[in-house]
Design an enzyme around this catalytic site. Structure first.
Site, short mmCIF file in Angstrom:
data_model
loop_
_atom_site.label_atom_id
_atom_site.label_comp_id
_atom_site.label_asym_id
_atom_site.label_seq_id
_atom_site.Cartn_x
_atom_site.Cartn_y
_atom_site.Cartn_z
N CYS A 1 -2.49 3.42 -8.27
CA CYS A 1 -3.48 3.70 -9.32
C CYS A 1 -2.90 3.47 -10.72
O CYS A 1 -3.38 4.06 -11.70
CB CYS A 1 -4.04 5.11 -9.19
SG CYS A 1 -4.76 5.43 -7.56
N ALA B 1 -11.08 7.72 -1.07
CA ALA B 1 -10.23 7.48 0.10
C ALA B 1 -9.28 8.66 0.26
O ALA B 1 -8.51 8.98 -0.65
CB ALA B 1 -9.45 6.18 -0.05
N GLN C 1 -7.11 0.90 -10.94
CA GLN C 1 -6.02 -0.04 -10.73
C GLN C 1 -5.85 -0.31 -9.23
O GLN C 1 -6.82 -0.31 -8.49
CB GLN C 1 -4.74 0.53 -11.36
CG GLN C 1 -4.81 0.71 -12.87
CD GLN C 1 -4.64 -0.60 -13.62
OE1 GLN C 1 -4.03 -1.55 -13.13
NE2 GLN C 1 -5.18 -0.65 -14.83
N VAL C 2 -4.62 -0.53 -8.81
CA VAL C 2 -4.37 -0.92 -7.43
C VAL C 2 -4.17 0.30 -6.53
O VAL C 2 -3.61 1.31 -6.95
CB VAL C 2 -3.13 -1.85 -7.35
CG1 VAL C 2 -1.87 -1.11 -7.79
CG2 VAL C 2 -2.96 -2.44 -5.96
N THR C 3 -4.65 0.19 -5.30
CA THR C 3 -4.39 1.22 -4.30
C THR C 3 -4.23 0.55 -2.94
O THR C 3 -4.38 -0.66 -2.79
CB THR C 3 -5.50 2.28 -4.26
OG1 THR C 3 -5.05 3.41 -3.50
CG2 THR C 3 -6.79 1.74 -3.65
N TYR C 4 -3.92 1.36 -1.95
CA TYR C 4 -3.70 0.87 -0.59
C TYR C 4 -4.69 1.54 0.36
O TYR C 4 -4.97 2.73 0.26
CB TYR C 4 -2.28 1.19 -0.14
CG TYR C 4 -2.03 0.93 1.34
CD1 TYR C 4 -1.99 -0.37 1.84
CD2 TYR C 4 -1.86 1.99 2.23
CE1 TYR C 4 -1.78 -0.61 3.19
CE2 TYR C 4 -1.64 1.75 3.58
CZ TYR C 4 -1.60 0.45 4.06
OH TYR C 4 -1.41 0.23 5.40
N GLY D 1 -16.16 4.46 -3.50
CA GLY D 1 -16.14 5.90 -3.26
C GLY D 1 -14.76 6.49 -3.32
O GLY D 1 -14.01 6.23 -4.26
N ARG E 1 -14.49 -2.50 -8.15
CA ARG E 1 -14.52 -1.07 -8.48
C ARG E 1 -13.71 -0.82 -9.74
O ARG E 1 -12.97 -1.69 -10.22
CB ARG E 1 -13.96 -0.24 -7.33
CG ARG E 1 -12.51 -0.56 -7.01
CD ARG E 1 -11.83 0.50 -6.19
NE ARG E 1 -10.50 0.07 -5.78
CZ ARG E 1 -9.44 0.04 -6.56
NH1 ARG E 1 -9.53 0.42 -7.82
NH2 ARG E 1 -8.25 -0.37 -6.11
N GLY F 1 -12.64 5.46 -6.77
CA GLY F 1 -13.00 4.30 -7.57
C GLY F 1 -14.45 3.94 -7.29
O GLY F 1 -14.88 3.92 -6.13
#
Length: 231
Positions: free
Chosen positions: A171, A155, A76-79, A153, A73, A142
């Site tokens: 992010c 979150a 950046q980074v997410t949880y 999609g 996607r 994302g």
């Protein structure tokens, strides 16, 4: 005569492994034809950090025992974790005659509509995709587009543990505060509602689609994408 509205098939998958769901979305997208109905998958994932295509390793601070998945996607980074509602939007952008920016705006707008229904005012930010309440991020978005069709999609943080966000720069933003719906509305109100159904309804409305439940068990639809073709 006005043609009937196009359908957005709602599929509730429950808690599923992130990688398994991601691969299923790719298979679904690759198997689509012009007759494949658009779909909305509502899921929840076990704890996982996901790193977008442009993700920079310095934004992963201390992942510890939570796995990190390099995915396809944007962003950046997410949880992701239990207590977060994830809506995966698998739509044919060409058929809808919209671009990815309009899809992002539709998803952000849908979450803003949902939160308004709970009496909470939220905003989107032009410099940082997602949805924010008083400067704290409550929803991350994302997407990936292949063959003119989207997957991944948005979150929405409902009542998940926010502590893992401290292990990353969410992010890609250093010190970005995160929030969740259970801290903004009474827990009894949230428990008495169905945020998934409400989010699905406002996403469909924003896309000009008619929401309909899946006509077969969701697990079967994920395993056999051709089952989602128009009947």
């Amino acid at each position: 005569m006005t043609p009937p509205p196009q359908v957005l098939r709602l599929c509730r998958l429950g808690r599923v492994d992130y990688v398994d769901c991601w691969h299923a979305m790719r298979r679904f997208t690759d198997a689509r034809t012009a007759d494949t109905e658009d779909a909305l998958w509502l899921v929840e994932h076990p704890p996982v950090f996901t790193q977008g295509q442009a993700g920079r390793p310095e934004h992963l601070l201390q992942p510890g025992d939570i796995p990190v998945v390099q995915t396809d996607r944007g962003g950046q980074v997410t949880y992701h974790g239990p207590g977060q509602l994830v809506a995966y939007v698998l739509v044919d952008l060409r058929r809808l005659k919209i671009g990815v920016r309009k899809l992002v705006a539709a998803l952000e707008g849908a979450v803003i509509d949902l939160l308004a229904g709970f009496g909470t005012t939220a905003q989107a930010r032009p410099d940082a995709p997602g949805v924010y309440v008083d400067g704290a991020k409550i929803a991350s978005v994302g997407l990936r587009v292949r063959h003119g069709c989207s997957y991944h999609g948005i979150a929405l943080n409902l009542d998940l543990d926010l502590a893992p966000f401290a292990r990353i720069n969410p992010c890609g933003h250093i010190g970005l505060p995160m929030t969740r719906l259970v801290d903004l509305v009474p827990a009894t109100t949230l428990a008495a509602s169905d945020p998934g159904e409400r989010l699905a309804s406002v996403i469909a409305a924003r896309l000009g689609l008619r929401l309909a439940s899946a006509g077969a068990p969701c697990a079967a639809l994920v395993a056999n994408p051709s089952a989602m073709r128009s009947r």
